[in-house]
Design an enzyme around this catalytic site. Structure first.
Site, PDB file in Angstrom:
ATOM      1  CG  HIS A  95      -2.032   1.009   1.044  1.00  0.00           C
ATOM      2  ND1 HIS A  95      -1.821   2.347   1.288  1.00  0.00           N
ATOM      3  CD2 HIS A  95      -3.303   0.901   0.596  1.00  0.00           C
ATOM      4  CE1 HIS A  95      -2.933   3.009   1.011  1.00  0.00           C
ATOM      5  NE2 HIS A  95      -3.849   2.150   0.578  1.00  0.00           N
ATOM      6  CD  GLU A 167      -5.187   2.158  -3.025  1.00  0.00           C
ATOM      7  OE1 GLU A 167      -6.314   1.682  -2.859  1.00  0.00           O
ATOM      8  OE2 GLU A 167      -4.302   2.112  -2.183  1.00  0.00           O
TER       9      GLU A 167
HETATM   10  P1  13P Z   1      -9.899   5.962  -0.270  1.00  0.00           P
HETATM   11  O1  13P Z   1     -10.972   5.029  -0.730  1.00  0.00           O
HETATM   12  O2  13P Z   1     -10.210   6.648   1.046  1.00  0.00           O
HETATM   13  O3  13P Z   1      -9.478   6.917  -1.338  1.00  0.00           O
HETATM   14  O4  13P Z   1      -8.616   5.053   0.061  1.00  0.00           O
HETATM   15  C1  13P Z   1      -8.150   4.219  -0.939  1.00  0.00           C
HETATM   16  C2  13P Z   1      -7.175   3.308  -0.338  1.00  0.00           C
HETATM   17  O5  13P Z   1      -6.094   3.701   0.050  1.00  0.00           O
HETATM   18  C3  13P Z   1      -7.589   1.898  -0.197  1.00  0.00           C
HETATM   19  O6  13P Z   1      -6.497   1.077   0.030  1.00  0.00           O
END
Ligand code: 13P
Length: 251
Positions: A95, A167
């Site tokens: 992450h 992401e």
């Molecule tokens: P948000 O959905 O708050 O933008 O966060 C995304 C995230 O980091 C999920 O791992």
């Protein structure tokens, strides 16, 4: 195939009582024939309690991180073997908050991935670009390099246990560099790019086993537009997963 909806609770809620309340509300709200597979990833310290609450439920449990070793002298770390033992089936790895704020790098994530796969966990591997990378004009080369470094050691059977998440760091709702949510077109373009890289690397059959998700400011209003795309197999939800009513709408 059912879509996969994963909740990343990050460092929330503030106590176990709150976590139990969230899981009970979620269990009550999940339809018997839910359209999605649901995984929740709470903080480590709540996992064992929540695993008991989720016994017999369709909701699966995941962790947000794990060690690169299965046991031994690593003060403060949690081994993937321990996660498996208490009933977690998934682990989030790579992450961006761990990469940017806690000094993880691609080599560390790759090592963690190798061990988590050996233990048999489903690995939710996050790959994304920050705002500077996004504006560099070289975003695909940057994503490809991260993909190659993090997934360096994968073997044939591993692909069935990989969930790859695009992401974009600039689209995470709580990020200081938040720009805007990532359009469905852009999310799909990167998802298809990852699929192409997987096919080149491992062939159509192995690539077909990998689920590709999108994460970044997904909420009850926009989730459907991402999930409607055939090339996007699910979503990874941060902030909106903490509000169970909203999360249930996404699911
Ligand atoms: P948000 O959905 O708050 O933008 O966060 C995304 C995230 O980091 C999920 O791992």
């Amino acid at each position: 195939m059912k879509k996969l909806v994963i909740a990343n609770w990050k460092m929330n809620p503030i106590n176990l009582k709150g976590a139990v309340k969230m899981v009970e509300e979620l269990k009550r709200g999940v339809a018997k024939k839910s359209k999605s597979e649901i995984v929740i990833c709470p903080p480590f310290v709540y996992l064992a309690n929540l695993a008991k609450l989720l016994k017999g439920s369709k909701i699966k449990l995941g962790a947000q991180n794990c060690s690169w070793d299965k046991m031994g002298p690593l003060t403060g770390e949690i081994a993937p073997t321990m996660l498996k033992d208490i009933g977690a089936k998934y682990v989030i790895l790579g992450h961006s908050e761990r990469m940017e704020k806690l000094a993880e790098n691609n080599a560390i994530v790759s090592r963690k991935l190798k061990t988590a796969l050996e233990v048999g966990l489903n690995c939710v591997v996050c790959i994304g670009d920050n705002a500077d990378e996004h504006n560099s004009g070289k975003v695909f080369a940057i994503l490809e390099q991260k993909f190659n470094e993090i997934l360096a050691d994968l073997k044939g059977a591993d692909y069935a246990k990989i969930i790859l998440v695009y992401e974009p760091i600039w689209a995470i709702s709580t990020n200081q560099d938040f720009v805007e949510s990532c359009s469905v077109d852009e999310a799909l373009t990167v998802a298809l790019f990852f699929k192409k890289l997987l096919i080149q690397r491992a062939g159509q059959k192995s690539a077909g086993m990998v689920k590709i998700l999108y994460g970044g400011s997904v909420n009850a209003q926009n989730a459907n537009s991402y999930l409607a795309e055939e090339g996007i197999d699910g979503v990874l939800v941060g902030g909106a997963s903490l509000n169970i009513k909203e999360f249930l709408k996404i699911c």
